[in-house]
Design a protein around this motif. Structure first.
Motif, mmCIF file in Angstrom:
data_model
loop_
_atom_site.group_PDB
_atom_site.id
_atom_site.type_symbol
_atom_site.label_atom_id
_atom_site.label_comp_id
_atom_site.label_asym_id
_atom_site.label_seq_id
_atom_site.Cartn_x
_atom_site.Cartn_y
_atom_site.Cartn_z
ATOM 1 N N PRO A 1 -11.971 -3.404 -2.019
ATOM 2 C CA PRO A 1 -10.909 -4.308 -1.587
ATOM 3 C C PRO A 1 -11.481 -5.544 -0.889
ATOM 4 N N TRP B 1 -8.534 9.662 -2.847
ATOM 5 C CA TRP B 1 -7.234 9.887 -2.211
ATOM 6 C C TRP B 1 -7.313 10.988 -1.156
ATOM 7 N N TYR C 1 -8.549 1.212 5.969
ATOM 8 C CA TYR C 1 -8.158 0.144 5.047
ATOM 9 C C TYR C 1 -9.058 0.143 3.818
ATOM 10 N N LEU D 1 -8.314 3.225 1.598
ATOM 11 C CA LEU D 1 -7.070 3.044 0.831
ATOM 12 C C LEU D 1 -7.289 2.036 -0.298
ATOM 13 N N GLY D 2 -7.886 0.907 0.014
ATOM 14 C CA GLY D 2 -8.147 -0.093 -1.014
ATOM 15 C C GLY D 2 -9.002 0.444 -2.148
ATOM 16 N N THR D 3 -10.022 1.198 -1.797
ATOM 17 C CA THR D 3 -10.900 1.785 -2.810
ATOM 18 C C THR D 3 -10.148 2.807 -3.652
ATOM 19 N N ALA D 4 -9.320 3.623 -3.012
ATOM 20 C CA ALA D 4 -8.537 4.616 -3.749
ATOM 21 C C ALA D 4 -7.592 3.935 -4.743
ATOM 22 N N ILE D 5 -6.973 2.864 -4.328
ATOM 23 C CA ILE D 5 -6.053 2.138 -5.203
ATOM 24 C C ILE D 5 -6.784 1.483 -6.365
ATOM 25 N N LEU D 6 -7.931 0.876 -6.074
ATOM 26 C CA LEU D 6 -8.655 0.096 -7.084
ATOM 27 C C LEU D 6 -9.528 0.937 -8.027
ATOM 28 N N ASN D 7 -9.773 2.175 -7.656
ATOM 29 C CA ASN D 7 -10.626 3.009 -8.492
ATOM 30 C C ASN D 7 -9.848 4.206 -8.995
#
Length: 159
Positions: free
Chosen positions: A43, A107, A150, A153-159
């Motif tokens: 992120p 996640w 943060y 979460l960003g990494t979970a969303i983007l990967n």
């Protein structure tokens, strides 16, 4: 130096070195973190990899000093609870990088770091009632793990 001073200095050194060893051991179990981190879509505001190698040892030193202050502070009705919280948050900190990097469970890592945030927040509240220095030394750690939340979460969303 008298015997009491020597014991306190040794306890301080053991606290700092012990916390750093626990952090280092977690990194060993997590595998090649630098390589895995480089492969991730990250992120915005993600720091460059060398940042972690600088920040974590400093934070572990502060956490170790905080532990020393907690251990050497006068006994109160909540001191045992604070030390239990300290131990539990340290365990959760230990397993986070293993779950996130070795397990590629982004996640689940997010859930774990939320738990860590809550534990450290409570630890600061309890520590403040026992020793204000112990609590203040935990604040940079708390801020860093909120930032890590943060990033997680960003990494979970983007990967």
């Amino acid at each position: 130096m008298n015997t009491q001073t020597i014991k306190k200095v040794l306890l301080l050194i053991i606290s700092i070195v012990g916390i750093n060893l626990i952090g280092g051991l977690s990194a060993v179990f997590a595998g090649d973190i630098a390589s895995k981190y480089a492969q991730l879509t990250k992120p915005p505001l993600s720091p460059p990899p060398p940042t972690f190698g600088i920040v974590w040892p400093i934070l572990y030193c502060l956490i170790g000093i905080s532990l020393y202050f907690l251990i050497t502070s006068r006994s109160t009705s909540i001191k045992k609870t604070a030390l239990i919280l300290f131990t539990v948050q340290l365990f959760v900190n230990f397993i986070w990088s293993i779950i996130f990097f070795a397990g590629n469970a982004f996640w689940f890592g997010f859930i774990v770091i939320i738990v860590l945030d809550i534990l450290v927040g409570y630890l600061i509240i309890y520590a403040y009632q026992i020793n204000k220095y112990a609590a203040c030394l935990l604040v940079p750690y708390f801020i860093w793990i909120l930032f890590a939340t943060y990033l997680t979460l960003g990494t979970a969303i983007l990967n």
